[in-house]
Motif scaffolding. Structure first.
Motif, PDB file in Angstrom:
ATOM      1  N   ARG A  50       0.822  -1.210   0.000  1.00 43.63           N
ATOM      2  CA  ARG A  50       0.000   0.000   0.000  1.00 43.63           C
ATOM      3  C   ARG A  50       0.857   1.262   0.000  1.00 43.63           C
ATOM      4  O   ARG A  50       0.402   2.323  -0.403  1.00 43.63           O
ATOM      5  CB  ARG A  50      -0.917  -0.002   1.220  1.00 43.63           C
ATOM      6  CG  ARG A  50      -1.934  -1.146   1.223  1.00 43.63           C
ATOM      7  CD  ARG A  50      -2.707  -1.225   2.529  1.00 43.63           C
ATOM      8  NE  ARG A  50      -3.690  -2.313   2.523  1.00 43.63           N
ATOM      9  CZ  ARG A  50      -3.403  -3.579   2.806  1.00 43.63           C
ATOM     10  NH1 ARG A  50      -2.150  -3.914   3.143  1.00 43.63           N
ATOM     11  NH2 ARG A  50      -4.334  -4.506   2.767  1.00 43.63           N
ATOM     12  N   SER A  87       3.414  -0.219  -5.792  1.00 40.80           N
ATOM     13  CA  SER A  87       2.035   0.041  -5.406  1.00 40.80           C
ATOM     14  C   SER A  87       1.090  -0.714  -6.334  1.00 40.80           C
ATOM     15  O   SER A  87       1.472  -1.142  -7.425  1.00 40.80           O
ATOM     16  CB  SER A  87       1.746   1.536  -5.499  1.00 40.80           C
ATOM     17  OG  SER A  87       1.767   1.945  -6.865  1.00 40.80           O
ATOM     18  N   PRO A  88      -0.180  -0.871  -5.917  1.00 43.20           N
ATOM     19  CA  PRO A  88      -1.144  -1.494  -6.826  1.00 43.20           C
ATOM     20  C   PRO A  88      -1.201  -0.794  -8.184  1.00 43.20           C
ATOM     21  O   PRO A  88      -1.275  -1.473  -9.218  1.00 43.20           O
ATOM     22  CB  PRO A  88      -2.468  -1.377  -6.071  1.00 43.20           C
ATOM     23  CG  PRO A  88      -2.066  -1.420  -4.623  1.00 43.20           C
ATOM     24  CD  PRO A  88      -0.776  -0.653  -4.568  1.00 43.20           C
ATOM     25  N   ALA A  89      -1.120   0.516  -8.195  1.00 41.38           N
ATOM     26  CA  ALA A  89      -1.173   1.242  -9.472  1.00 41.38           C
ATOM     27  C   ALA A  89       0.023   0.901 -10.346  1.00 41.38           C
ATOM     28  O   ALA A  89      -0.116   0.742 -11.572  1.00 41.38           O
ATOM     29  CB  ALA A  89      -1.241   2.747  -9.214  1.00 41.38           C
ATOM     30  N   GLU A  90       1.194   0.805  -9.745  1.00 43.21           N
ATOM     31  CA  GLU A  90       2.387   0.441 -10.523  1.00 43.21           C
ATOM     32  C   GLU A  90       2.247  -0.952 -11.117  1.00 43.21           C
ATOM     33  O   GLU A  90       2.638  -1.202 -12.267  1.00 43.21           O
ATOM     34  CB  GLU A  90       3.627   0.500  -9.632  1.00 43.21           C
ATOM     35  CG  GLU A  90       4.088   1.892  -9.250  1.00 43.21           C
ATOM     36  CD  GLU A  90       5.289   1.853  -8.315  1.00 43.21           C
ATOM     37  OE1 GLU A  90       6.414   2.141  -8.775  1.00 43.21           O
ATOM     38  OE2 GLU A  90       5.097   1.519  -7.118  1.00 43.21           O
ATOM     39  N   VAL A 138      -0.593  -2.598 -11.747  1.00 42.63           N
ATOM     40  CA  VAL A 138      -1.615  -2.576 -12.798  1.00 42.63           C
ATOM     41  C   VAL A 138      -1.017  -2.060 -14.099  1.00 42.63           C
ATOM     42  O   VAL A 138      -1.260  -2.623 -15.181  1.00 42.63           O
ATOM     43  CB  VAL A 138      -2.817  -1.712 -12.367  1.00 42.63           C
ATOM     44  CG1 VAL A 138      -3.745  -1.447 -13.552  1.00 42.63           C
ATOM     45  CG2 VAL A 138      -3.585  -2.391 -11.242  1.00 42.63           C
ATOM     46  N   GLU A 139      -0.208  -1.015 -14.000  1.00 39.80           N
ATOM     47  CA  GLU A 139       0.415  -0.451 -15.206  1.00 39.80           C
ATOM     48  C   GLU A 139       1.324  -1.471 -15.883  1.00 39.80           C
ATOM     49  O   GLU A 139       1.309  -1.629 -17.112  1.00 39.80           O
ATOM     50  CB  GLU A 139       1.210   0.798 -14.826  1.00 39.80           C
ATOM     51  CG  GLU A 139       1.783   1.572 -16.019  1.00 39.80           C
ATOM     52  CD  GLU A 139       3.118   1.012 -16.530  1.00 39.80           C
ATOM     53  OE1 GLU A 139       3.398   1.151 -17.738  1.00 39.80           O
ATOM     54  OE2 GLU A 139       3.875   0.428 -15.718  1.00 39.80           O
ATOM     55  N   GLU A 178      -7.123  -4.533  -4.932  1.00 41.50           N
ATOM     56  CA  GLU A 178      -6.599  -3.292  -5.533  1.00 41.50           C
ATOM     57  C   GLU A 178      -5.999  -3.470  -6.923  1.00 41.50           C
ATOM     58  O   GLU A 178      -5.745  -2.486  -7.618  1.00 41.50           O
ATOM     59  CB  GLU A 178      -5.540  -2.688  -4.606  1.00 41.50           C
ATOM     60  CG  GLU A 178      -6.055  -2.327  -3.228  1.00 41.50           C
ATOM     61  CD  GLU A 178      -7.099  -1.225  -3.242  1.00 41.50           C
ATOM     62  OE1 GLU A 178      -7.080  -0.402  -4.193  1.00 41.50           O
ATOM     63  OE2 GLU A 178      -7.937  -1.191  -2.329  1.00 41.50           O
ATOM     64  N   VAL A 179      -5.725  -4.711  -7.318  1.00 44.93           N
ATOM     65  CA  VAL A 179      -5.139  -4.967  -8.642  1.00 44.93           C
ATOM     66  C   VAL A 179      -6.129  -5.716  -9.543  1.00 44.93           C
ATOM     67  O   VAL A 179      -6.402  -5.291 -10.667  1.00 44.93           O
ATOM     68  CB  VAL A 179      -3.818  -5.765  -8.534  1.00 44.93           C
ATOM     69  CG1 VAL A 179      -3.283  -6.133  -9.911  1.00 44.93           C
ATOM     70  CG2 VAL A 179      -2.774  -4.964  -7.747  1.00 44.93           C
ATOM     71  N   HIS A 213      -8.851  -4.117 -11.796  1.00 41.16           N
ATOM     72  CA  HIS A 213      -8.391  -3.256 -12.881  1.00 41.16           C
ATOM     73  C   HIS A 213      -7.816  -4.021 -14.063  1.00 41.16           C
ATOM     74  O   HIS A 213      -7.510  -3.424 -15.102  1.00 41.16           O
ATOM     75  CB  HIS A 213      -7.342  -2.282 -12.359  1.00 41.16           C
ATOM     76  CG  HIS A 213      -7.846  -1.399 -11.257  1.00 41.16           C
ATOM     77  ND1 HIS A 213      -8.697  -0.340 -11.480  1.00 41.16           N
ATOM     78  CD2 HIS A 213      -7.643  -1.444  -9.902  1.00 41.16           C
ATOM     79  CE1 HIS A 213      -8.991   0.249 -10.324  1.00 41.16           C
ATOM     80  NE2 HIS A 213      -8.374  -0.398  -9.359  1.00 41.16           N
TER      81      HIS A 213
END
Length: 307
Positions: A236, A263-266, A268-269, A301-302, A305
Protein backbone atom coordinates in the motif's frame (compact mmCIF):
# COMPACT_ATOMS: atom_id res chain seq x y z
CA UNK A 1 -6.27 -10.98 -17.70
CA UNK A 2 -6.50 -13.90 -15.27
CA UNK A 3 -4.48 -13.72 -12.07
CA UNK A 4 -3.33 -17.02 -10.61
CA UNK A 5 -1.46 -17.84 -7.41
CA UNK A 6 1.84 -19.67 -7.89
CA UNK A 7 3.68 -21.13 -4.89
CA UNK A 8 7.16 -22.56 -4.29
CA UNK A 9 6.61 -24.90 -1.33
CA UNK A 10 10.05 -26.52 -1.54
CA UNK A 11 11.31 -23.31 0.07
CA UNK A 12 9.44 -24.27 3.25
CA UNK A 13 5.72 -25.00 3.56
CA UNK A 14 3.46 -27.64 5.01
CA UNK A 15 0.41 -29.06 3.28
CA UNK A 16 -1.75 -27.13 5.74
CA UNK A 17 -0.07 -23.88 4.69
CA UNK A 18 -0.68 -24.63 1.02
CA UNK A 19 -4.30 -25.54 1.69
CA UNK A 20 -4.81 -22.27 3.56
CA UNK A 21 -3.35 -20.30 0.64
CA UNK A 22 -5.45 -22.20 -1.91
CA UNK A 23 -8.69 -21.72 0.01
CA UNK A 24 -7.93 -18.03 0.54
CA UNK A 25 -7.17 -17.62 -3.16
CA UNK A 26 -10.48 -19.26 -4.02
CA UNK A 27 -12.40 -17.01 -1.64
CA UNK A 28 -10.71 -13.90 -3.03
CA UNK A 29 -11.55 -14.71 -6.64
CA UNK A 30 -8.22 -15.81 -8.06
CA UNK A 31 -8.51 -18.01 -11.11
CA UNK A 32 -6.19 -20.81 -10.00
CA UNK A 33 -3.75 -22.19 -7.44
CA UNK A 34 -0.54 -23.61 -8.89
CA UNK A 35 2.59 -24.96 -7.29
CA UNK A 36 6.08 -25.90 -8.36
CA UNK A 37 7.29 -29.50 -8.43
CA UNK A 38 10.57 -29.67 -6.51
CA UNK A 39 11.96 -31.85 -3.74
CA UNK A 40 14.83 -29.61 -2.61
CA UNK A 41 14.98 -25.98 -1.53
CA UNK A 42 17.00 -23.37 -3.38
CA UNK A 43 19.06 -20.51 -2.08
CA UNK A 44 19.66 -19.42 1.49
CA UNK A 45 16.70 -21.08 3.20
CA UNK A 46 16.45 -24.28 5.23
CA UNK A 47 13.36 -25.60 3.45
CA UNK A 48 11.80 -26.81 6.69
CA UNK A 49 9.76 -28.87 7.29
CA UNK A 50 10.73 -30.44 3.98
CA UNK A 51 9.20 -31.02 0.56
CA UNK A 52 5.62 -31.89 -0.28
CA UNK A 53 4.75 -33.83 -3.42
CA UNK A 54 2.95 -31.75 -6.03
CA UNK A 55 0.26 -34.21 -7.06
CA UNK A 56 -0.42 -35.50 -3.56
CA UNK A 57 -0.84 -31.87 -2.48
CA UNK A 58 -3.19 -31.08 -5.35
CA UNK A 59 -5.25 -34.20 -4.65
CA UNK A 60 -5.85 -33.03 -1.11
CA UNK A 61 -6.65 -29.48 -2.17
CA UNK A 62 -8.99 -30.79 -4.87
CA UNK A 63 -11.23 -32.26 -2.17
CA UNK A 64 -11.19 -29.06 -0.08
CA UNK A 65 -12.03 -26.54 -2.81
CA UNK A 66 -14.86 -26.20 -5.30
CA UNK A 67 -14.08 -23.57 -7.97
CA UNK A 68 -10.42 -22.70 -8.26
CA UNK A 69 -8.35 -24.44 -10.92
CA UNK A 70 -5.33 -26.46 -9.85
CA UNK A 71 -2.04 -27.29 -11.51
CA UNK A 72 1.74 -27.32 -11.71
CA UNK A 73 4.42 -25.01 -13.06
CA UNK A 74 5.98 -27.34 -14.00
CA UNK A 75 5.76 -31.04 -13.18
CA UNK A 76 9.29 -32.40 -13.61
CA UNK A 77 9.34 -35.06 -16.30
CA UNK A 78 12.28 -36.73 -14.59
CA UNK A 79 10.21 -37.48 -11.48
CA UNK A 80 7.51 -39.69 -12.99
CA UNK A 81 7.03 -42.26 -15.70
CA UNK A 82 4.54 -40.88 -18.24
CA UNK A 83 2.01 -43.69 -17.82
CA UNK A 84 2.00 -43.20 -14.06
CA UNK A 85 1.70 -39.44 -14.47
CA UNK A 86 -1.30 -39.83 -16.78
CA UNK A 87 -3.03 -41.93 -14.11
CA UNK A 88 -2.17 -39.46 -11.31
CA UNK A 89 -3.37 -36.38 -13.16
CA UNK A 90 -6.55 -38.08 -14.39
CA UNK A 91 -7.39 -39.18 -10.86
CA UNK A 92 -6.83 -35.70 -9.38
CA UNK A 93 -8.92 -34.25 -12.20
CA UNK A 94 -11.74 -36.61 -11.21
CA UNK A 95 -11.28 -35.68 -7.53
CA UNK A 96 -11.57 -31.98 -8.41
CA UNK A 97 -14.56 -32.32 -10.71
CA UNK A 98 -12.53 -31.31 -13.75
CA UNK A 99 -10.37 -28.42 -12.52
CA UNK A 100 -6.83 -29.68 -13.19
CA UNK A 101 -4.20 -28.38 -15.59
CA UNK A 102 -0.86 -30.07 -16.28
CA UNK A 103 2.26 -28.01 -16.71
CA UNK A 104 4.98 -30.42 -17.81
CA UNK A 105 8.67 -29.67 -18.16
CA UNK A 106 11.83 -31.66 -18.63
CA UNK A 107 13.23 -31.21 -15.09
CA UNK A 108 16.43 -29.26 -14.52
CA UNK A 109 17.56 -29.16 -10.86
CA UNK A 110 20.21 -31.85 -10.68
CA UNK A 111 20.88 -31.47 -6.94
CA UNK A 112 17.37 -32.58 -5.96
CA UNK A 113 17.75 -35.69 -8.06
CA UNK A 114 20.98 -36.55 -6.27
CA UNK A 115 19.41 -35.84 -2.88
CA UNK A 116 16.53 -38.27 -3.40
CA UNK A 117 18.05 -40.89 -5.68
CA UNK A 118 16.18 -39.87 -8.83
CA UNK A 119 17.95 -40.54 -12.14
CA UNK A 120 18.96 -37.35 -13.94
CA UNK A 121 19.31 -38.27 -17.62
CA UNK A 122 21.51 -36.33 -20.00
CA UNK A 123 18.88 -36.25 -22.74
CA UNK A 124 15.81 -34.64 -21.18
CA UNK A 125 14.10 -32.80 -24.02
CA UNK A 126 13.59 -35.90 -26.14
CA UNK A 127 12.15 -37.64 -23.11
CA UNK A 128 9.79 -34.72 -22.53
CA UNK A 129 8.48 -34.95 -26.07
CA UNK A 130 7.77 -38.67 -25.64
CA UNK A 131 6.14 -38.04 -22.26
CA UNK A 132 3.77 -35.50 -23.80
CA UNK A 133 2.89 -37.89 -26.60
CA UNK A 134 2.17 -40.69 -24.13
CA UNK A 135 0.22 -38.71 -21.54
CA UNK A 136 -2.01 -37.01 -24.12
CA UNK A 137 -2.27 -40.23 -26.14
CA UNK A 138 -3.47 -42.22 -23.14
CA UNK A 139 -6.13 -39.63 -22.32
CA UNK A 140 -7.32 -39.32 -25.92
CA UNK A 141 -7.64 -43.06 -26.57
CA UNK A 142 -11.37 -43.92 -26.62
CA UNK A 143 -12.63 -46.16 -23.83
CA UNK A 144 -12.50 -49.75 -24.99
CA UNK A 145 -9.56 -49.17 -27.32
CA UNK A 146 -5.88 -49.79 -26.64
CA UNK A 147 -2.84 -47.53 -26.72
CA UNK A 148 0.71 -48.43 -27.63
CA UNK A 149 3.88 -46.45 -28.00
CA UNK A 150 7.32 -47.48 -29.22
CA UNK A 151 9.72 -44.65 -28.50
CA UNK A 152 13.40 -44.23 -27.86
CA UNK A 153 12.91 -43.79 -24.12
CA UNK A 154 9.48 -45.28 -23.38
CA UNK A 155 7.52 -48.24 -24.68
CA UNK A 156 3.89 -49.05 -23.85
CA UNK A 157 2.14 -52.20 -25.04
CA UNK A 158 -1.59 -52.91 -25.17
CA UNK A 159 -2.50 -50.28 -22.58
CA UNK A 160 -6.20 -49.93 -21.69
CA UNK A 161 -5.43 -46.20 -21.36
CA UNK A 162 -7.40 -45.80 -18.15
CA UNK A 163 -8.50 -43.92 -16.12
CA UNK A 164 -9.83 -40.95 -18.04
CA UNK A 165 -9.86 -37.40 -16.64
CA UNK A 166 -13.15 -35.71 -15.84
CA UNK A 167 -12.41 -33.09 -18.49
CA UNK A 168 -12.64 -34.06 -22.12
CA UNK A 169 -9.22 -32.45 -22.53
CA UNK A 170 -6.95 -31.55 -19.61
CA UNK A 171 -5.18 -28.30 -20.53
CA UNK A 172 -1.45 -28.90 -21.01
CA UNK A 173 1.00 -26.08 -20.30
CA UNK A 174 4.45 -25.92 -21.84
CA UNK A 175 6.89 -23.12 -21.12
CA UNK A 176 10.41 -21.85 -21.38
CA UNK A 177 12.80 -19.58 -23.21
CA UNK A 178 14.05 -21.92 -25.95
CA UNK A 179 13.92 -20.38 -29.42
CA UNK A 180 13.08 -23.43 -31.57
CA UNK A 181 12.33 -26.75 -29.89
CA UNK A 182 10.19 -25.29 -27.11
CA UNK A 183 7.84 -23.34 -29.44
CA UNK A 184 7.52 -26.41 -31.67
CA UNK A 185 6.60 -28.60 -28.72
CA UNK A 186 4.07 -26.03 -27.49
CA UNK A 187 2.53 -25.79 -30.94
CA UNK A 188 2.05 -29.57 -31.03
CA UNK A 189 0.77 -30.28 -27.52
CA UNK A 190 -0.04 -27.17 -25.50
CA UNK A 191 -3.25 -25.35 -24.68
CA UNK A 192 -1.14 -22.69 -22.96
CA UNK A 193 2.39 -21.37 -23.33
CA UNK A 194 4.04 -19.88 -20.26
CA UNK A 195 7.24 -17.89 -20.07
CA UNK A 196 8.69 -17.57 -16.57
CA UNK A 197 10.38 -14.47 -15.20
CA UNK A 198 10.77 -12.69 -18.52
CA UNK A 199 10.65 -9.03 -19.50
CA UNK A 200 7.84 -7.60 -21.61
CA UNK A 201 10.20 -7.49 -24.58
CA UNK A 202 11.38 -11.08 -24.19
CA UNK A 203 7.79 -12.23 -23.69
CA UNK A 204 6.68 -10.57 -26.91
CA UNK A 205 9.53 -12.20 -28.81
CA UNK A 206 8.84 -15.67 -27.42
CA UNK A 207 5.07 -15.41 -27.87
CA UNK A 208 5.74 -14.54 -31.51
CA UNK A 209 7.86 -17.65 -31.96
CA UNK A 210 5.12 -19.84 -30.49
CA UNK A 211 2.45 -18.25 -32.67
CA UNK A 212 4.59 -18.83 -35.75
CA UNK A 213 5.20 -22.47 -34.76
CA UNK A 214 1.48 -23.01 -34.17
CA UNK A 215 0.62 -21.59 -37.59
CA UNK A 216 3.21 -23.87 -39.21
CA UNK A 217 1.29 -26.81 -37.70
CA UNK A 218 -2.00 -25.52 -39.06
CA UNK A 219 -3.22 -24.06 -35.76
CA UNK A 220 -4.26 -20.47 -35.27
CA UNK A 221 -1.71 -18.59 -33.21
CA UNK A 222 -4.41 -17.49 -30.81
CA UNK A 223 -5.52 -21.08 -30.17
CA UNK A 224 -3.02 -21.02 -27.30
CA UNK A 225 -3.27 -18.99 -24.12
CA UNK A 226 -0.08 -16.97 -23.55
CA UNK A 227 0.98 -16.37 -19.96
CA UNK A 228 3.74 -15.13 -17.68
CA UNK A 229 5.00 -16.13 -14.26
CA UNK A 230 6.34 -13.21 -12.21
CA UNK A 231 7.25 -12.69 -8.58
CA UNK A 232 4.80 -10.42 -6.75
CA UNK A 233 5.68 -7.85 -4.09
CA UNK A 234 2.87 -5.31 -3.74
CA UNK A 235 2.34 -2.81 -0.94
CA UNK A 236 0.00 0.00 0.00
CA UNK A 237 3.03 2.26 0.48
CA UNK A 238 6.80 2.17 0.06
CA UNK A 239 7.37 0.86 3.58
CA UNK A 240 5.08 -2.10 3.00
CA UNK A 241 6.76 -2.93 -0.31
CA UNK A 242 10.17 -2.75 1.38
CA UNK A 243 9.01 -4.99 4.22
CA UNK A 244 7.69 -7.62 1.85
CA UNK A 245 10.84 -7.51 -0.27
CA UNK A 246 13.02 -7.89 2.80
CA UNK A 247 10.98 -10.87 4.01
CA UNK A 248 11.65 -12.78 0.78
CA UNK A 249 15.30 -11.71 0.65
CA UNK A 250 15.02 -9.46 -2.41
CA UNK A 251 15.68 -5.81 -3.25
CA UNK A 252 12.83 -3.50 -4.23
CA UNK A 253 14.58 -2.07 -7.29
CA UNK A 254 15.41 -5.54 -8.59
CA UNK A 255 11.84 -6.70 -8.05
CA UNK A 256 10.47 -3.65 -9.87
CA UNK A 257 12.77 -4.39 -12.79
CA UNK A 258 12.15 -8.13 -13.00
CA UNK A 259 8.78 -8.76 -11.36
CA UNK A 260 5.58 -7.12 -10.24
CA UNK A 261 6.53 -4.82 -7.39
CA UNK A 262 5.41 -1.51 -5.99
CA UNK A 263 2.04 0.04 -5.41
CA UNK A 264 -1.14 -1.49 -6.83
CA UNK A 265 -1.17 1.24 -9.47
CA UNK A 266 2.39 0.44 -10.52
CA UNK A 267 1.56 -3.25 -10.80
CA UNK A 268 -1.61 -2.58 -12.80
CA UNK A 269 0.42 -0.45 -15.21
CA UNK A 270 3.04 -3.17 -15.68
CA UNK A 271 0.42 -5.87 -16.15
CA UNK A 272 -1.06 -3.69 -18.87
CA UNK A 273 2.29 -3.76 -20.67
CA UNK A 274 2.30 -7.56 -20.59
CA UNK A 275 -1.30 -7.65 -21.79
CA UNK A 276 -0.37 -5.41 -24.71
CA UNK A 277 2.05 -8.05 -26.05
CA UNK A 278 -0.48 -10.85 -25.74
CA UNK A 279 -0.29 -12.15 -22.17
CA UNK A 280 -3.73 -13.24 -21.02
CA UNK A 281 -2.75 -14.81 -17.72
CA UNK A 282 -0.19 -14.10 -15.00
CA UNK A 283 1.00 -16.51 -12.33
CA UNK A 284 1.87 -14.44 -9.27
CA UNK A 285 4.81 -16.10 -7.53
CA UNK A 286 3.98 -15.66 -3.85
CA UNK A 287 7.11 -16.39 -1.84
CA UNK A 288 5.79 -15.57 1.65
CA UNK A 289 2.97 -18.04 2.10
CA UNK A 290 2.08 -16.76 5.56
CA UNK A 291 1.23 -13.29 4.21
CA UNK A 292 -2.42 -13.73 3.31
CA UNK A 293 -2.91 -9.96 3.48
CA UNK A 294 -0.73 -9.76 0.38
CA UNK A 295 -3.23 -11.92 -1.49
CA UNK A 296 -6.11 -9.78 -0.24
CA UNK A 297 -4.41 -6.56 -1.32
CA UNK A 298 -3.81 -7.78 -4.86
CA UNK A 299 -7.34 -9.15 -5.09
CA UNK A 300 -8.91 -5.89 -3.97
CA UNK A 301 -6.60 -3.29 -5.53
CA UNK A 302 -5.14 -4.97 -8.64
CA UNK A 303 -7.54 -7.65 -9.85
CA UNK A 304 -10.53 -5.36 -10.54
CA UNK A 305 -8.39 -3.26 -12.88
CA UNK A 306 -7.07 -6.11 -15.02
CA UNK A 307 -9.92 -8.66 -15.05
Amino acid sequence: MDLRVFTEPQQGATYDTLLRVAKTAEELGYDAFFRSDHYLHMGNVDGLPGPTDAWITLAGIARETSRIRLGTLMTAGTFRLPGVLAIQVAQVDQMSGGRVELGLGSGWYEEEHKAYGIPFPKEKFGRLEEQLAIVTGLWETPVGERFGYDGTFYQLQDSPALPKPAQSRVPVLIGGHGAKRTPALAAKYAAEFNIPFASVEDSERQFGRVRAAAEERGRKGDDLVYSNALVACVGRNDAEVERRARTIGREVDELKANGLAGSPAEVVEKLGRYAAVGSRRVYLQMLDLDDLDHLELIASEVMPHVA
